[in-house]
Scaffold this active site. Structure first.
Site, PDB file in Angstrom:
ATOM      1  N   HIS A 170       0.833  -1.219   0.000  1.00 22.94           N
ATOM      2  CA  HIS A 170       0.000   0.000   0.000  1.00 22.94           C
ATOM      3  C   HIS A 170       0.870   1.273   0.000  1.00 22.94           C
ATOM      4  O   HIS A 170       0.843   2.046   0.965  1.00 22.94           O
ATOM      5  CB  HIS A 170      -0.892  -0.048   1.244  1.00 22.94           C
ATOM      6  CG  HIS A 170      -2.062   0.886   1.232  1.00 22.94           C
ATOM      7  ND1 HIS A 170      -1.934   2.261   1.148  1.00 22.94           N
ATOM      8  CD2 HIS A 170      -3.395   0.666   1.304  1.00 22.94           C
ATOM      9  CE1 HIS A 170      -3.128   2.819   1.178  1.00 22.94           C
ATOM     10  NE2 HIS A 170      -4.026   1.872   1.264  1.00 22.94           N
ATOM     11  N   GLU A 273      -0.888   0.974  -5.628  1.00 22.97           N
ATOM     12  CA  GLU A 273      -0.635  -0.220  -4.811  1.00 22.97           C
ATOM     13  C   GLU A 273      -0.674  -1.508  -5.639  1.00 22.97           C
ATOM     14  O   GLU A 273      -1.741  -1.882  -6.150  1.00 22.97           O
ATOM     15  CB  GLU A 273      -1.721  -0.302  -3.736  1.00 22.97           C
ATOM     16  CG  GLU A 273      -1.887   0.991  -2.946  1.00 22.97           C
ATOM     17  CD  GLU A 273      -3.236   1.069  -2.260  1.00 22.97           C
ATOM     18  OE1 GLU A 273      -3.819   2.178  -2.205  1.00 22.97           O
ATOM     19  OE2 GLU A 273      -3.724   0.033  -1.785  1.00 22.97           O
TER      20      GLU A 273
END
Ligand code: TA6
Length: 298
Positions: A170, A273
Protein backbone atom coordinates in the site's frame (compact mmCIF):
# COMPACT_ATOMS: atom_id res chain seq x y z
CA UNK A 1 15.24 -8.98 20.77
CA UNK A 2 15.89 -5.47 22.08
CA UNK A 3 17.78 -2.82 20.12
CA UNK A 4 21.19 -3.83 21.53
CA UNK A 5 20.63 -7.50 20.68
CA UNK A 6 19.37 -6.57 17.20
CA UNK A 7 22.49 -4.49 16.60
CA UNK A 8 24.71 -7.23 17.97
CA UNK A 9 23.25 -9.80 15.58
CA UNK A 10 22.32 -7.81 12.49
CA UNK A 11 23.91 -4.34 12.29
CA UNK A 12 26.29 -3.58 9.40
CA UNK A 13 29.06 -1.11 10.19
CA UNK A 14 28.48 2.35 8.69
CA UNK A 15 25.42 1.10 6.76
CA UNK A 16 22.70 -0.45 8.89
CA UNK A 17 21.76 0.06 12.52
CA UNK A 18 18.71 -0.53 14.71
CA UNK A 19 17.38 2.49 16.55
CA UNK A 20 14.55 3.25 18.91
CA UNK A 21 12.17 5.13 16.65
CA UNK A 22 9.01 7.13 17.24
CA UNK A 23 6.89 5.74 20.05
CA UNK A 24 9.87 3.59 21.08
CA UNK A 25 9.25 1.29 18.12
CA UNK A 26 12.29 -0.58 16.73
CA UNK A 27 13.36 0.93 13.40
CA UNK A 28 16.14 0.02 10.98
CA UNK A 29 18.18 2.96 9.72
CA UNK A 30 20.02 2.27 6.45
CA UNK A 31 22.45 4.66 4.81
CA UNK A 32 24.44 3.40 1.82
CA UNK A 33 25.99 4.96 -1.29
CA UNK A 34 22.65 4.83 -3.14
CA UNK A 35 20.09 5.94 -0.58
CA UNK A 36 18.99 6.26 3.01
CA UNK A 37 15.94 4.50 4.33
CA UNK A 38 13.96 3.92 7.51
CA UNK A 39 12.10 0.66 8.12
CA UNK A 40 9.78 -0.08 11.05
CA UNK A 41 9.83 -3.62 12.48
CA UNK A 42 6.30 -2.80 13.65
CA UNK A 43 4.30 -3.63 10.56
CA UNK A 44 7.38 -4.64 8.51
CA UNK A 45 6.94 -1.20 6.96
CA UNK A 46 9.33 0.84 4.84
CA UNK A 47 8.75 4.39 6.11
CA UNK A 48 11.15 6.34 3.93
CA UNK A 49 13.51 5.96 0.99
CA UNK A 50 15.56 8.89 -0.27
CA UNK A 51 18.04 8.45 -3.10
CA UNK A 52 21.44 10.04 -2.55
CA UNK A 53 20.84 12.25 -5.58
CA UNK A 54 17.31 13.32 -4.69
CA UNK A 55 16.19 16.12 -2.39
CA UNK A 56 12.78 14.56 -1.84
CA UNK A 57 11.85 11.23 -0.29
CA UNK A 58 10.17 8.74 -2.61
CA UNK A 59 7.55 8.10 0.06
CA UNK A 60 5.03 10.17 2.03
CA UNK A 61 4.94 9.72 5.81
CA UNK A 62 2.31 11.61 7.79
CA UNK A 63 3.62 13.95 10.48
CA UNK A 64 0.54 12.87 12.48
CA UNK A 65 1.08 9.13 12.09
CA UNK A 66 0.45 7.00 15.18
CA UNK A 67 3.41 5.08 16.63
CA UNK A 68 1.52 3.41 19.49
CA UNK A 69 2.17 -0.15 18.32
CA UNK A 70 -1.54 -0.58 17.79
CA UNK A 71 -2.68 1.47 14.82
CA UNK A 72 -1.02 1.16 11.40
CA UNK A 73 1.56 3.85 10.63
CA UNK A 74 0.09 6.27 8.04
CA UNK A 75 2.52 6.42 5.14
CA UNK A 76 5.49 4.59 3.70
CA UNK A 77 4.48 1.15 2.41
CA UNK A 78 2.00 -0.63 4.73
CA UNK A 79 1.70 -4.39 4.12
CA UNK A 80 -1.97 -5.27 3.65
CA UNK A 81 -2.16 -9.01 4.37
CA UNK A 82 -3.83 -11.60 4.55
CA UNK A 83 -6.70 -9.53 3.23
CA UNK A 84 -6.99 -6.18 1.46
CA UNK A 85 -9.67 -3.74 2.62
CA UNK A 86 -12.53 -4.68 4.91
CA UNK A 87 -12.65 -8.11 6.62
CA UNK A 88 -13.73 -10.47 3.79
CA UNK A 89 -15.70 -12.58 6.27
CA UNK A 90 -17.40 -9.62 7.91
CA UNK A 91 -16.11 -10.65 11.36
CA UNK A 92 -15.06 -7.09 12.18
CA UNK A 93 -11.35 -8.00 12.02
CA UNK A 94 -8.88 -5.16 11.29
CA UNK A 95 -9.13 -3.47 7.88
CA UNK A 96 -6.27 -4.53 5.58
CA UNK A 97 -5.47 -7.55 7.76
CA UNK A 98 -2.99 -7.81 10.63
CA UNK A 99 0.51 -7.88 9.08
CA UNK A 100 0.81 -4.07 9.28
CA UNK A 101 -0.09 -3.99 13.01
CA UNK A 102 2.19 -6.75 14.31
CA UNK A 103 5.90 -6.77 15.14
CA UNK A 104 8.03 -8.54 12.53
CA UNK A 105 11.36 -10.19 13.27
CA UNK A 106 14.66 -9.98 11.41
CA UNK A 107 15.85 -12.97 9.37
CA UNK A 108 18.99 -11.43 7.89
CA UNK A 109 20.73 -8.25 6.79
CA UNK A 110 23.22 -8.26 3.91
CA UNK A 111 25.50 -5.59 2.43
CA UNK A 112 25.46 -6.74 -1.22
CA UNK A 113 27.96 -3.97 -1.96
CA UNK A 114 28.41 -0.30 -1.02
CA UNK A 115 25.39 0.59 -3.13
CA UNK A 116 22.95 -2.13 -2.13
CA UNK A 117 21.71 -3.32 1.25
CA UNK A 118 19.17 -6.09 1.76
CA UNK A 119 16.97 -6.79 4.80
CA UNK A 120 14.72 -9.82 5.19
CA UNK A 121 11.93 -9.65 7.77
CA UNK A 122 9.45 -12.34 8.71
CA UNK A 123 6.07 -12.80 10.35
CA UNK A 124 4.87 -16.15 11.66
CA UNK A 125 1.70 -17.04 13.62
CA UNK A 126 1.55 -15.65 17.13
CA UNK A 127 -1.06 -15.30 19.87
CA UNK A 128 -2.48 -12.15 18.26
CA UNK A 129 -2.61 -13.46 14.69
CA UNK A 130 -4.19 -16.74 15.81
CA UNK A 131 -7.12 -14.80 17.25
CA UNK A 132 -7.72 -13.44 13.77
CA UNK A 133 -6.65 -16.14 11.29
CA UNK A 134 -6.11 -19.81 12.05
CA UNK A 135 -3.97 -20.81 9.09
CA UNK A 136 -0.28 -21.70 9.45
CA UNK A 137 1.88 -19.38 7.36
CA UNK A 138 5.37 -18.01 6.97
CA UNK A 139 5.42 -14.48 5.58
CA UNK A 140 8.71 -12.90 4.56
CA UNK A 141 9.50 -9.45 3.18
CA UNK A 142 12.79 -8.91 1.41
CA UNK A 143 13.62 -5.19 1.15
CA UNK A 144 16.45 -4.05 -1.13
CA UNK A 145 17.79 -0.50 -0.66
CA UNK A 146 19.81 0.47 -3.75
CA UNK A 147 19.39 2.56 -6.89
CA UNK A 148 15.80 1.33 -6.71
CA UNK A 149 13.62 0.31 -3.77
CA UNK A 150 12.62 -3.33 -4.18
CA UNK A 151 10.11 -5.25 -2.04
CA UNK A 152 9.31 -8.93 -2.35
CA UNK A 153 6.53 -10.28 -0.15
CA UNK A 154 6.47 -14.08 -0.03
CA UNK A 155 3.52 -15.98 1.46
CA UNK A 156 4.25 -19.61 2.27
CA UNK A 157 1.46 -21.97 3.28
CA UNK A 158 3.05 -24.11 6.00
CA UNK A 159 -0.25 -25.69 6.99
CA UNK A 160 -2.04 -28.80 5.78
CA UNK A 161 -4.92 -26.98 4.07
CA UNK A 162 -5.04 -24.50 1.19
CA UNK A 163 -5.83 -20.91 2.14
CA UNK A 164 -6.89 -17.81 0.24
CA UNK A 165 -5.43 -14.32 0.61
CA UNK A 166 -5.78 -10.87 -0.86
CA UNK A 167 -2.96 -8.38 -0.34
CA UNK A 168 -1.36 -5.08 -1.34
CA UNK A 169 1.87 -3.16 -0.99
CA UNK A 170 0.00 0.00 0.00
CA UNK A 171 2.65 2.52 -1.11
CA UNK A 172 2.19 6.24 -0.30
CA UNK A 173 4.23 8.21 -2.85
CA UNK A 174 5.31 11.73 -2.00
CA UNK A 175 4.23 14.26 -4.66
CA UNK A 176 4.32 18.04 -5.02
CA UNK A 177 0.62 18.69 -5.72
CA UNK A 178 -2.20 16.19 -6.37
CA UNK A 179 -3.69 18.62 -8.90
CA UNK A 180 -0.54 18.61 -11.04
CA UNK A 181 0.48 14.96 -11.25
CA UNK A 182 -0.49 12.34 -13.84
CA UNK A 183 -0.42 8.55 -13.58
CA UNK A 184 0.48 6.68 -16.77
CA UNK A 185 0.08 3.00 -17.63
CA UNK A 186 -3.61 2.67 -16.87
CA UNK A 187 -5.03 4.42 -19.94
CA UNK A 188 -8.13 2.67 -21.35
CA UNK A 189 -7.90 0.02 -18.61
CA UNK A 190 -10.92 -1.30 -16.72
CA UNK A 191 -11.33 -0.66 -13.02
CA UNK A 192 -13.76 -1.28 -10.18
CA UNK A 193 -14.86 2.00 -8.65
CA UNK A 194 -14.95 1.61 -4.85
CA UNK A 195 -16.74 4.95 -4.67
CA UNK A 196 -19.59 3.70 -6.84
CA UNK A 197 -20.53 0.22 -5.58
CA UNK A 198 -17.48 -1.37 -7.24
CA UNK A 199 -19.04 -0.65 -10.66
CA UNK A 200 -16.75 -1.65 -13.53
CA UNK A 201 -15.66 1.41 -15.52
CA UNK A 202 -13.02 2.25 -18.09
CA UNK A 203 -10.18 4.72 -17.62
CA UNK A 204 -10.25 7.41 -20.28
CA UNK A 205 -6.71 8.71 -20.88
CA UNK A 206 -4.06 9.20 -18.20
CA UNK A 207 -5.20 9.51 -14.60
CA UNK A 208 -5.42 13.04 -13.19
CA UNK A 209 -6.96 14.02 -9.85
CA UNK A 210 -9.71 16.50 -9.06
CA UNK A 211 -11.51 14.60 -6.33
CA UNK A 212 -11.37 11.44 -4.20
CA UNK A 213 -10.20 8.38 -6.16
CA UNK A 214 -10.42 4.79 -4.90
CA UNK A 215 -10.12 2.29 -7.76
CA UNK A 216 -9.07 -1.31 -8.29
CA UNK A 217 -7.60 -1.49 -11.80
CA UNK A 218 -8.07 -5.04 -13.06
CA UNK A 219 -5.57 -4.60 -15.90
CA UNK A 220 -2.51 -2.36 -16.36
CA UNK A 221 0.60 -1.82 -18.44
CA UNK A 222 3.87 -2.37 -16.61
CA UNK A 223 5.53 -0.08 -15.56
CA UNK A 224 3.05 2.39 -14.13
CA UNK A 225 4.54 5.89 -13.85
CA UNK A 226 3.73 8.87 -11.66
CA UNK A 227 4.71 12.09 -13.44
CA UNK A 228 5.38 15.04 -11.14
CA UNK A 229 6.15 18.21 -13.17
CA UNK A 230 6.84 20.36 -10.09
CA UNK A 231 9.35 17.97 -8.52
CA UNK A 232 10.43 17.26 -12.09
CA UNK A 233 10.51 13.51 -11.47
CA UNK A 234 8.96 10.31 -12.73
CA UNK A 235 8.36 7.48 -10.26
CA UNK A 236 8.42 4.15 -12.12
CA UNK A 237 6.50 1.25 -10.56
CA UNK A 238 7.18 -2.28 -11.81
CA UNK A 239 5.27 -5.16 -10.22
CA UNK A 240 5.26 -8.94 -10.47
CA UNK A 241 2.78 -11.52 -9.16
CA UNK A 242 -0.24 -9.24 -9.26
CA UNK A 243 -3.08 -8.66 -11.72
CA UNK A 244 -4.61 -5.64 -9.99
CA UNK A 245 -3.35 -2.20 -9.02
CA UNK A 246 -5.15 0.09 -6.57
CA UNK A 247 -5.06 3.89 -7.00
CA UNK A 248 -6.21 5.99 -4.02
CA UNK A 249 -6.34 9.56 -2.90
CA UNK A 250 -8.69 10.45 -0.03
CA UNK A 251 -9.15 14.08 -1.04
CA UNK A 252 -10.00 16.91 1.38
CA UNK A 253 -13.05 15.58 3.23
CA UNK A 254 -11.48 12.26 4.26
CA UNK A 255 -8.11 13.89 4.90
CA UNK A 256 -9.77 16.24 7.39
CA UNK A 257 -11.58 13.34 9.06
CA UNK A 258 -8.48 11.15 9.53
CA UNK A 259 -6.74 11.81 12.86
CA UNK A 260 -3.40 10.70 11.41
CA UNK A 261 -3.45 13.07 8.43
CA UNK A 262 -3.17 16.85 8.29
CA UNK A 263 -6.14 18.45 6.52
CA UNK A 264 -4.12 19.26 3.39
CA UNK A 265 -1.98 16.10 3.36
CA UNK A 266 -4.08 14.65 0.52
CA UNK A 267 -2.34 17.16 -1.75
CA UNK A 268 1.06 15.62 -1.05
CA UNK A 269 0.58 11.90 -1.66
CA UNK A 270 -0.93 9.40 -4.03
CA UNK A 271 -1.22 5.67 -3.35
CA UNK A 272 -0.47 3.30 -6.23
CA UNK A 273 -0.64 -0.22 -4.81
CA UNK A 274 0.51 -3.45 -6.40
CA UNK A 275 -2.20 -5.80 -5.20
CA UNK A 276 -4.00 -9.09 -5.46
CA UNK A 277 -7.55 -7.99 -4.74
CA UNK A 278 -10.99 -7.73 -6.36
CA UNK A 279 -11.08 -10.59 -8.88
CA UNK A 280 -7.37 -11.35 -8.30
CA UNK A 281 -7.71 -13.46 -5.14
CA UNK A 282 -4.83 -15.88 -4.46
CA UNK A 283 -5.35 -19.46 -3.26
CA UNK A 284 -2.16 -21.09 -1.98
CA UNK A 285 -2.09 -24.87 -1.60
CA UNK A 286 -0.42 -26.53 1.37
CA UNK A 287 3.37 -26.29 1.04
CA UNK A 288 3.14 -23.75 -1.81
CA UNK A 289 4.02 -20.04 -1.92
CA UNK A 290 3.05 -16.81 -3.70
CA UNK A 291 5.42 -13.93 -4.45
CA UNK A 292 4.39 -10.26 -4.85
CA UNK A 293 7.27 -8.04 -5.94
CA UNK A 294 7.63 -4.35 -6.74
CA UNK A 295 10.51 -2.22 -8.00
CA UNK A 296 10.24 1.54 -7.40
CA UNK A 297 12.65 3.74 -9.37
CA UNK A 298 12.93 7.51 -9.65
O1 TA6 B 1 -6.11 1.40 -0.74
C1 TA6 B 1 -7.20 2.27 -0.63
C2 TA6 B 1 -7.95 1.97 0.65
O2 TA6 B 1 -8.51 0.67 0.63
C3 TA6 B 1 -9.02 3.05 0.84
O3 TA6 B 1 -10.32 2.52 0.67
C4 TA6 B 1 -8.75 3.56 2.26
O4 TA6 B 1 -9.47 2.80 3.19
C5 TA6 B 1 -7.24 3.32 2.35
O5 TA6 B 1 -7.07 2.03 1.78
C6 TA6 B 1 -6.62 3.49 3.72
O6 TA6 B 1 -7.05 2.51 4.59
P1 TA6 B 1 -6.56 2.61 6.14
O7 TA6 B 1 -7.15 1.42 6.81
O8 TA6 B 1 -5.04 2.57 6.12
O9 TA6 B 1 -7.05 3.93 6.63
Amino acid sequence: MNIDQLNKHFSISKTLEFIEGAGGLPFISINNASAKSLISLFGGQVLSFQSADSATDLLFLSSKAFYDGGKAIRGGIPICWPWFGADPEGLNRPSHGFARILLWTVVKTVAINNFTTQVTLQLTPNALSKELWLHDFHLTLEITIGSSLILELVTRNTGAKAFTISQALHAYFQISDINQIRVLGLEDKHYLDKLDQYQQKQQLGVITFANEVDRIYTEFNDPISIIDPILNRKIKIQSFGNKTTVVWNPWAKNSANMADLNNDDYQRFVCVEASNTGPDIITIASGQEHRLKTIYTI
